[in-house]
Design an enzyme around this catalytic site. Sequence first.
Site, short mmCIF file in Angstrom:
data_model
loop_
_atom_site.label_atom_id
_atom_site.label_comp_id
_atom_site.label_asym_id
_atom_site.label_seq_id
_atom_site.Cartn_x
_atom_site.Cartn_y
_atom_site.Cartn_z
N LEU A 65 0.81 -1.22 0.00
CA LEU A 65 0.00 0.00 0.00
C LEU A 65 0.84 1.26 0.00
CD1 LEU A 65 -2.74 -1.02 2.61
CD2 LEU A 65 -2.89 -1.11 0.11
N GLY A 66 2.07 1.15 0.43
CA GLY A 66 2.94 2.31 0.48
C GLY A 66 4.31 1.90 0.98
N GLY B 281 8.42 3.51 2.06
CA GLY B 281 9.41 4.56 2.23
C GLY B 281 10.77 3.96 2.48
N SER B 282 11.73 4.77 2.90
CA SER B 282 13.10 4.29 3.07
C SER B 282 13.25 3.38 4.28
CB SER B 282 14.06 5.47 3.18
OG SER B 282 13.70 6.30 4.28
N TYR B 283 12.40 3.54 5.28
CA TYR B 283 12.52 2.69 6.47
C TYR B 283 11.17 2.15 6.95
CZ TYR B 283 11.24 7.05 8.85
OH TYR B 283 10.61 8.21 9.24
N ALA B 284 10.12 2.36 6.19
CA ALA B 284 8.81 1.85 6.58
C ALA B 284 7.99 1.52 5.34
CB ALA B 284 8.07 2.88 7.43
N LYS B 285 7.08 0.59 5.51
CA LYS B 285 6.17 0.23 4.42
C LYS B 285 4.85 -0.19 5.02
CE LYS B 285 8.55 -4.23 4.22
NZ LYS B 285 9.38 -5.12 3.37
N VAL B 286 3.81 -0.15 4.20
CA VAL B 286 2.48 -0.55 4.65
C VAL B 286 1.94 -1.59 3.70
CG1 VAL B 286 0.14 0.22 5.21
CG2 VAL B 286 2.08 1.74 5.63
N ASP C 90 -1.34 16.83 12.72
CA ASP C 90 -1.21 16.58 11.28
C ASP C 90 -2.59 16.29 10.68
OD1 ASP C 90 0.08 16.39 8.85
OD2 ASP C 90 0.71 14.31 9.13
#
Length: 366
Positions: free
Chosen positions: A18-19, A21-26, A136
């Site tokens: 679903l998404g 990044g450089s140190y996280a994912k979903v 946010d």
Amino acid sequence: MDDAAVLKRRGYIMGINLGEGSYAKVKSAYSERLKFNVAVKIIDRKKAPTDFLEKFLPREIEILAMLNHRSIVKTYEIFETSDGKVYIIMELGVQGDLLEFIKTRGALHEDDARKKFHQLSSAVKYCHDLDVVHRDLKCENLLLDKDFNIKLSDFGFSKRCVRDDGGHITLSKTFCGSAAYAAPEVLQGIPYQPKVYDIWSLGVILYIMVCGSMPYDDSNIKKMLRIQKEHRVNFPRSKHLTGECKDLIYRMLQPDVSRRLHIDEILSHCWVQQSKAKAQQPSTSSKEWESSRGGKDTLKVPELRPEKKSATKVEIKEEPRSEALPEKEEPVQVMRQSQTLGFNSDEPAAETKQGDPSPAPETVHT
């Protein structure tokens, strides 16, 4: 052991990405215990920056574990493996996020906006009563369940408020969020009251709900800040908004923090309390409201443009904002909403401004 194997041992069948990044994912996943799909946020401690690991991640985990509200995305489980990976199992927003919904379908009717905004405001009140601030709030972080109810998500910038010896909440000094949703005191780098900051963002969200456009064009931060500080709010004439709705937005987008509405005042406002039957009846006319706020100057407002994105909105923040703040009166440099959304300024709007006389009409260029 890879992510699929780790999740399988916990009773989750991993699905699509679903998404990332450089140190996280979903990832999406099917829960054999719950019998429905969930979202799984996977954070790799080995790749994450130190400030994220020491400050933002512990805050998020602590707050997610304590929240339990029907209009907040549920967190079902949080666990960590020996190799330094954190897994957060959360409710999946099956209908995507509110921004995509509005881009696709246009501005909401006031009755639908009232229902969704009440759900959001109730979630924010729940957090504020616990001395938790989100910091946010934006349409991308409002997911929709199968019945299109609001589910507040992404507590990556949230924190528990600190109180001084007198019981007063101490000011925050960290900029959080997107410029288009940020209060003027935050853009100026002034230490701010975090709960009051959330209220400004609520005002921006309600404006987007009923107008289908952004209230301020953040392609020029200094110009946007000047308009905000003059308490100018521009409403598209074609939307025919009720006076009560405009009044609520106007009071939330109040640059004077001492006069900005409290969350309880929002929930008790006549527009939020209005029943559907009453909402269908004539109320304070736009002409009466505009007259009381200084006339109907012709302006242009930034519009939302539809974009093709995934069905479920997931945002992964690569790097937390720094505690360092700019000199007073200098707006911070942040990612512009206009860079990701695009604007179309072809619709005239009615302007409201605090005090008289009204200034000459000004075009907000995009």
